[in-house]
Design an enzyme around this catalytic site. Structure first.
Site, PDB file in Angstrom:
ATOM      1  CG  ASP A  26      -1.992   1.023   1.205  1.00  0.00           C
ATOM      2  OD1 ASP A  26      -2.457   1.356   0.097  1.00  0.00           O
ATOM      3  OD2 ASP A  26      -2.401   1.492   2.287  1.00  0.00           O
TER       4      ASP A  26
ATOM      5  CG  ASP B 112       0.189   7.755  -3.380  1.00  0.00           C
ATOM      6  OD1 ASP B 112      -0.177   8.544  -4.271  1.00  0.00           O
ATOM      7  OD2 ASP B 112      -0.031   7.940  -2.169  1.00  0.00           O
TER       8      ASP B 112
ATOM      9  CB  THR C 171      -8.462   4.708  11.426  1.00  0.00           C
ATOM     10  OG1 THR C 171      -7.495   5.374  10.598  1.00  0.00           O
ATOM     11  CG2 THR C 171      -8.585   5.461  12.738  1.00  0.00           C
TER      12      THR C 171
END
Length: 276
Positions: A82, A104, A228
C-alpha cells in the site's frame, strides 16, 4: 495455497456486486486476526503493508508473513503493497512475493503520475502481479488536504496506465476517526460512468457504514481500505489486557488477548461489504 492477485479478487467483485476489504496491517497479531476473520466470513481479504508497517518490518519479511498466512488459509488472500512511492519500493515488494502493488503518484502532476504509474504497471504485469494507482489526492485527517478526482482525468489515467484498480478522492480522508462525513456520490457516479476499472476508497474507516454497504453493492467501488477503526479495536483490546494485571509483563500472553476482539471487529467490517 490461496495466495492470489488483486485482480483475482476485484474482478469477481465488480461483476457480482460486492467489495473486498483492504486491511492495513502493522504486525503479526493483526494479520493473523484478519485472515481468521475472513475465514469465518468465507470472504477474500487483502493484507496491506503500508508505510508505517514497512518502517517497522522490512518488505522481504512482510512478504514471507503474508505468504505463510495465505498458504494456510481457506479463503483467497492478496499480499498488497500500500502506498509505494518509488519504483524501487515496488520492485522490492514484487521480489519479496507480494501479489499486488499500489504505486502512489497522486502528489505529482497528471502526466507524470500517468507515466510513472504506467511504468510500474508494466513492471508488475511482467511478474504476474496486479497494480493499483491513485488519481486525485486523498488527504489526511489533521494533515494534508484532499484534492478531488476529476472524472475526465480519471478516465485518461485508467486508459493510459492500464491499472488493475484505481484509488479515487471523493470525500474520503486517511486516518479519520469519526464517520460524520460521507462520500461524494455525484463524483463517484461521474467517474464510474466513463471507466470500467474497479474503484478503490482509501480512508474507508471514515465512511459511514450504511454508505459503505450501499456502494459495495451498488457501484464500481470494489475495494475499501480499512485501517484506523481496526487499529482502535486492537489498541482497546491491548489496553484492557495490560491494565487487567499490572504485574504481568509477558507480551506473548498479553497479545493473545487481542486476538478474539480483533477478529470480532474485523468480521463486522467484512460483513458490510458482502453481496446482498
Amino acid at each position: 495455497m490461496t495466495l492470489v492477485t488483486l485482480s483475482d479478487v476485484l474482478q469477481p467483485a465488480l461483476r457480482d456486486g460486492y467489495a473486498v476489504a483492504g486491511l492495513v496491517t502493522l504486525g503479526w497479531e493483526d494479520m493473523r486476526a484478519y485472515v481468521a476473520a475472513a475465514e469465518a466470513e468465507n470472504t477474500p481479504v487483502i493484507l496491506q503493508a503500508g508505510p508505517s508497517c514497512r518502517e517497522h518490518t522490512p518488505l522481504p519479511i512482510l512478504g514471507k508473513m503474508f505468504r505463510h498466512l495465505a498458504e494456510q488459509a481457506s479463503v483467497p488472500v492478496v499480499a498488497h503493497l500500500d502506498h509505494g512511492y518509488t519504483a524501487k519500493e515496488c520492485r522490492i515488494a514484487i521480489d519479496s512475493g507480494f501479489t499486488s502493488v499500489m504505486f502512489d503518484g497522486s502528489r505529482t502532476p497528471l502526466q507524470q503520475n500517468i507515466d510513472d504509474t504506467a511504468a510500474i504497471v508494466e513492471l508488475a504485469h511482467a511478474a504476474g502481479v496486479s497494480c493499483e494507482g491513485e488519481i486525485g489526492f486523498v488527504g489526511y485527517a489533521k494533515g494534508e488536504a484532499s484534492a478531488g478526482t476529476d472524472p475526465e482525468e480519471a478516465a485518461k489515467f485508467a486508459r493510459d496506465t492500464g491499472v488493475d484498480a484505481m484509488a479515487i478522492s471523493v470525500g474520503n480522508v486517511h486516518l479519520q476517526h469519526d464517520r460524520s462525513g460521507g462520500l461524494e456520490i455525484p463524483r463517484i457516479r461521474a467517474i464510474e460512468a466513463i471507466t470500467d476499472v474497479p474503484l478503490v476508497i482509501h480512508g474507508g474507516s471514515g465512511v459511514p457504514m450504511a454508505q459503505r454497504r450501499a456502494l459495495a453493492t451498488g457501484s464500481k467501488i470494489c475495494k475499501f481500505n480499512i485501517g484506523t477503526e481496526l487499529r482502535r479495536a486492537f489498541g482497546t483490546a491491548l489496553r484492557t489486557a495490560v491494565t487487567a494485571d499490572p504485574d504481568r509483563f509477558d507480551r506473548v500472553s498479553i497479545l493473545k488477548e487481542t486476538h478474539a476482539p480483533l477478529v470480532a471487529a474485523t468480521r463486522q467490517v467484512l460483513q458490510g461489504f458482502k453481496a446482498r
